[in-house]
Scaffold this motif. Structure first.
Motif, PDB file in Angstrom:
ATOM      1  N   GLU A   2      32.970  43.185  35.449  1.00 60.00           N
ATOM      2  CA  GLU A   2      32.097  42.034  35.183  1.00 60.00           C
ATOM      3  C   GLU A   2      33.010  40.859  34.846  1.00 60.00           C
ATOM      4  O   GLU A   2      33.856  40.978  33.964  1.00 60.00           O
ATOM      5  CB  GLU A   2      31.174  42.339  34.000  1.00 60.00           C
ATOM      6  CG  GLU A   2      30.238  43.495  34.287  1.00 60.00           C
ATOM      7  CD  GLU A   2      29.399  43.922  33.081  1.00 60.00           C
ATOM      8  OE1 GLU A   2      28.338  44.510  33.315  1.00 60.00           O
ATOM      9  OE2 GLU A   2      29.813  43.666  31.934  1.00 60.00           O
ATOM     10  N   TRP A   3      32.835  39.784  35.553  1.00 61.99           N
ATOM     11  CA  TRP A   3      33.729  38.634  35.381  1.00 61.99           C
ATOM     12  C   TRP A   3      32.949  37.421  34.893  1.00 61.99           C
ATOM     13  O   TRP A   3      31.797  37.184  35.297  1.00 61.99           O
ATOM     14  CB  TRP A   3      34.394  38.276  36.712  1.00 61.99           C
ATOM     15  CG  TRP A   3      35.333  39.322  37.246  1.00 61.99           C
ATOM     16  CD1 TRP A   3      35.919  40.335  36.557  1.00 61.99           C
ATOM     17  CD2 TRP A   3      35.791  39.440  38.606  1.00 61.99           C
ATOM     18  NE1 TRP A   3      36.718  41.077  37.403  1.00 61.99           N
ATOM     19  CE2 TRP A   3      36.662  40.555  38.651  1.00 61.99           C
ATOM     20  CE3 TRP A   3      35.562  38.708  39.774  1.00 61.99           C
ATOM     21  CZ2 TRP A   3      37.292  40.951  39.834  1.00 61.99           C
ATOM     22  CZ3 TRP A   3      36.183  39.101  40.944  1.00 61.99           C
ATOM     23  CH2 TRP A   3      37.044  40.213  40.963  1.00 61.99           C
ATOM     24  N   TYR A   4      33.624  36.622  34.073  1.00 58.52           N
ATOM     25  CA  TYR A   4      33.029  35.392  33.536  1.00 58.52           C
ATOM     26  C   TYR A   4      33.980  34.240  33.818  1.00 58.52           C
ATOM     27  O   TYR A   4      35.141  34.299  33.411  1.00 58.52           O
ATOM     28  CB  TYR A   4      32.808  35.546  32.025  1.00 58.52           C
ATOM     29  CG  TYR A   4      31.824  36.646  31.716  1.00 58.52           C
ATOM     30  CD1 TYR A   4      30.465  36.370  31.630  1.00 58.52           C
ATOM     31  CD2 TYR A   4      32.253  37.967  31.576  1.00 58.52           C
ATOM     32  CE1 TYR A   4      29.545  37.384  31.390  1.00 58.52           C
ATOM     33  CE2 TYR A   4      31.331  38.991  31.337  1.00 58.52           C
ATOM     34  CZ  TYR A   4      29.989  38.692  31.248  1.00 58.52           C
ATOM     35  OH  TYR A   4      29.086  39.692  31.029  1.00 58.52           O
ATOM     36  N   PHE A   5      33.489  33.228  34.522  1.00 55.38           N
ATOM     37  CA  PHE A   5      34.326  32.071  34.835  1.00 55.38           C
ATOM     38  C   PHE A   5      33.702  30.823  34.213  1.00 55.38           C
ATOM     39  O   PHE A   5      32.485  30.617  34.330  1.00 55.38           O
ATOM     40  CB  PHE A   5      34.425  31.880  36.352  1.00 55.38           C
ATOM     41  CG  PHE A   5      35.027  33.070  37.059  1.00 55.38           C
ATOM     42  CD1 PHE A   5      36.377  33.368  36.935  1.00 55.38           C
ATOM     43  CD2 PHE A   5      34.226  33.904  37.835  1.00 55.38           C
ATOM     44  CE1 PHE A   5      36.934  34.470  37.577  1.00 55.38           C
ATOM     45  CE2 PHE A   5      34.772  35.014  38.481  1.00 55.38           C
ATOM     46  CZ  PHE A   5      36.120  35.294  38.354  1.00 55.38           C
ATOM     47  N   VAL A   6      34.551  30.018  33.638  1.00 50.29           N
ATOM     48  CA  VAL A   6      34.055  28.786  33.019  1.00 50.29           C
ATOM     49  C   VAL A   6      33.745  27.758  34.106  1.00 50.29           C
ATOM     50  O   VAL A   6      34.524  27.567  35.039  1.00 50.29           O
ATOM     51  CB  VAL A   6      35.104  28.238  32.025  1.00 50.29           C
ATOM     52  CG1 VAL A   6      34.680  26.878  31.486  1.00 50.29           C
ATOM     53  CG2 VAL A   6      35.317  29.231  30.891  1.00 50.29           C
ATOM     54  N   GLY A   7      32.571  27.117  33.973  1.00 54.69           N
ATOM     55  CA  GLY A   7      32.164  26.080  34.931  1.00 54.69           C
ATOM     56  C   GLY A   7      31.587  24.891  34.190  1.00 54.69           C
ATOM     57  O   GLY A   7      30.683  25.044  33.361  1.00 54.69           O
TER      58      GLY A   7
END
Ligand SMILES: Cc1cc2nc3c(=O)[nH]c(=O)nc-3n(C[C@H](O)[C@H](O)[C@H](O)COP(=O)(O)O)c2cc1C
Length: 177
Positions: free
Chosen positions: A132-137
């Motif tokens: 599970e990946w979380y990228f800042v946007g």
């Protein structure tokens, strides 16, 4: 492998990530189908060995078209008998679930439900969720101020080049698992 690259992006951040996923998968020698999710999207997920699914986070959950897609897909596979009690694993079927998020109030905590929510369709179908990946946007539009005043500090311009290199490397890495 046959890779399905599913995403919903309202303001373009997740789209940048999905394009990197496509590039990295192709350069790793896989066959890739990239699909922008709308509420009417119908995809035969089960023909793919590896699925990437991602969305921007909107009030802690994936965007509305993605929510609608998940609902319709769950109903369709339910009717077809593909969602079985105990959700037995489907050998060799794997997924990565990710979100792009601004975390203006509580940081990554407000993106967790979105990723967990999307992941459940694949878990129900018997896919192994590898990561599970979380990228800042950054925030666009009326909430733009949260890109400088939020819990994550200044996130203007994210996902930036370094973030996209990170996406690329992660994809190359996980496709070799
Ligand atoms: C109307 C609106 C609501 C948002 N709600 C949240 C939220 O609840 N939690 C969060 O972490 N980010 C939130 N964000 C930030 C977005 O999730 C982030 O900018 C994301 O990268 C957008 O992805 P997209 O451009 O692919 O849609 C919101 C942004 C907007 C414009």
């Amino acid at each position: 492998m046959k890779v399905l690259n599913l995403y919903f992006s309202s303001t373009g951040n997740t789209e940048k990530i999905a394009k990197q996923i496509e590039k990295a998968s192709l350069e790793a020698g896989h066959e890739v189908e990239t699909v922008t999710v709308t509420k009417n999207t119908e995809v035969d997920i089960l023909v793919y060995d590896f699925v990437f699914i991602g969305s921007g986070v909107y009030t802690w959950l994936p965007g509305k078209p993605m929510m609608e897609f998940l609902k319709q897909t769950r109903e369709r596979y339910g009717e077809l008998g593909e969602i079985k009690p105990k959700s037995p694993r489907r050998l060799g079927k794997r997924a990565v679930v990710y979100a792009s998020f601004g975390g203006g109030h509580t940081g990554v905590n407000e993106a967790l439900p979105a990723v967990k929510y999307m992941g459940q369709l694949f878990d129900h179908l018997g896919y192994e969720i590898l990561s599970e990946w979380y990228f800042v946007g950054e925030f666009h539009g009326r909430l733009q101020h949260l890109s400088t005043t939020g819990r994550l500090g200044n996130i203007q311009g994210r996902p930036n080049e370094a973030d996209l290199r990170d996406v690329y490397e992660r994809v190359r890495g996980i496709l070799e698992v």
